[in-house]
Enzyme design. Structure first.
Site, PDB file in Angstrom:
ATOM      1  N   GLU A 159      -0.599  -9.372  -0.660  1.00 50.60           N
ATOM      2  CA  GLU A 159      -2.001  -9.686  -0.337  1.00 50.60           C
ATOM      3  C   GLU A 159      -2.881  -9.647  -1.587  1.00 50.60           C
ATOM      4  O   GLU A 159      -3.779 -10.475  -1.751  1.00 50.60           O
ATOM      5  CB  GLU A 159      -2.508  -8.698   0.728  1.00 50.60           C
ATOM      6  N   ALA A 196       0.860  -1.179   0.000  1.00 49.60           N
ATOM      7  CA  ALA A 196       0.000   0.000   0.000  1.00 49.60           C
ATOM      8  C   ALA A 196       0.898   1.232   0.000  1.00 49.60           C
ATOM      9  O   ALA A 196       2.049   1.180   0.460  1.00 49.60           O
ATOM     10  CB  ALA A 196      -0.902  -0.019   1.228  1.00 49.60           C
ATOM     11  N   GLY A 203       0.571  -5.051   0.928  1.00 45.79           N
ATOM     12  CA  GLY A 203      -0.673  -5.131   0.156  1.00 45.79           C
ATOM     13  C   GLY A 203      -0.467  -5.746  -1.219  1.00 45.79           C
ATOM     14  O   GLY A 203      -1.405  -6.295  -1.799  1.00 45.79           O
ATOM     15  N   GLU A 227       5.085  -4.988   6.848  1.00 44.54           N
ATOM     16  CA  GLU A 227       4.385  -3.888   7.517  1.00 44.54           C
ATOM     17  C   GLU A 227       4.902  -3.644   8.927  1.00 44.54           C
ATOM     18  O   GLU A 227       4.851  -2.528   9.433  1.00 44.54           O
ATOM     19  CB  GLU A 227       2.872  -4.172   7.572  1.00 44.54           C
TER      20      GLU A 227
END
Ligand code: DAK
Length: 258
Positions: free
Chosen positions: A112, A65, A109, A132
């Protein structure tokens, strides 16, 4: 539709969606995820499309992200805004098969997102990780859940707690990716797999995708029952008659999605 953060090509029954924020290693922000959802829904609605391939660049599938975007957000912002939930739910609702073709970094992300696809074909340069923790946060769209189901507790804990990356070979050994190919052959391999799927009956393809995904949501007994009932229901299709007749007549089946 004109996209700014992705590139979409539809050819030979395959929608190829390429994440395209090269300056940020395809970091996921609201615009990119919004455009991705729009493109996936368009592929879902397009009768010509029978399989979807999602990829990034040679250097990065997606490096996570967008940290710059997240750095400005408060608890109330992400909680009340329900950061990325709508987009990720929409991605998981796509019924047509999605292959992730991963080269380079698939982090946070990005890892993911790859795991939200139906399977991952990786180049030998691929690196997967949930780093993260280095940012003082944790995975938020499946990195503690889908990764654990894919590779087991030991490796999922290791990756989430230390933030270390897994290379392609380890990812294949652990069951995170289905195949590894040299970087130069990644797209040929992924498009070849998509082409194979595109030749099948779409009714059967979607039934199989639903059945495999059911295994994540239910007990073994219920899952096998679901599978059996879907199997039974496929005998109501013309494609079942055609597929079995073609085998017996030693010819290629002509599926009509009926
Ligand atoms: N966000 C924003 N920009 C990024 C980025 C990212 N995740 N990753 C890379 N970039 C940018 C860099 O800042 C740099 O920009 P400039 O400085 O050139 O302007 C450019 O991309 C090239 O990156 P590097 O110069 O760093 O390239 P290197 O080859 O040296 O290193 C790297 C590549 C991938 C190892 C490194 O860029 C890196 O460590 N990137 C960050 C990886 C990371 O920590 N990813 C996890 C992000 S957190 C949730 C939803 C989502 C999430 C959580 C919750 N909810 C719904 C609840 C997800 C969180 C995350 O993914």
């Amino acid at each position: 539709m004109a996209y700014e953060t992705i590139i979409v090509d539809v050819e030979d029954h395959i929608a190829l969606i390429r994440l395209n924020r090269p300056d940020a290693l395809n970091a996921l922000n609201a615009q990119l995820l919004g455009e991705l959802v729009t493109a996936l829904q368009a592929a879902q609605a397009n009768e010509k499309v029978r399989c979807i391939v999602l990829t990034g660049s040679e250097k990065a599938f997606a490096a996570g992200a967008d940290i710059g975007m997240m750095s400005e957000q408060s608890f109330v912002d992400v909680f009340m805004g329900d950061l990325f939930t709508e987009e990720t739910d929409a991605i998981c609702r796509i019924r047509k098969p999605i292959i992730a073709a991963v080269s380079g970094y698939a982090l946070g992300g990005g890892c993911e997102l790859a795991m939200m696809c139906d399977f991952i074909i990786a180049s030998d340069t691929a690196k997967f990780g949930q780093p993260e923790i280095n940012l003082g946060v944790m995975a938020g769209i499946g990195g503690t859940q889908r990764l654990t189901r894919a590779v087991g507790k030991a490796k999922a804990m290791d990756m989430n707690l230390t933030g270390r990356f897994m290379d392609a070979a380890e990812a294949e050994r652990a069951g995170l990716v289905s195949r590894i190919v040299p970087a130069k052959e990644l797209m040929k391999e992924a498009m070849g797999a998509a082409q194979k799927i595109a030749e099948k009956s779409m009714v059967t393809v979607i039934a199989i995708k639903e059945s495999v995904n059911r295994s994540f949501e239910t007990t073994l007994r219920e899952g096998v029952l679901f599978e059996r009932r879907v199997f039974h229901s496929l005998f109501a299709t013309e494609d079942q008659k055609e597929g079995m007749a073609a085998f017996l007549e030693k010819r290629t089946a002509q599926f009509r999605d009926k």
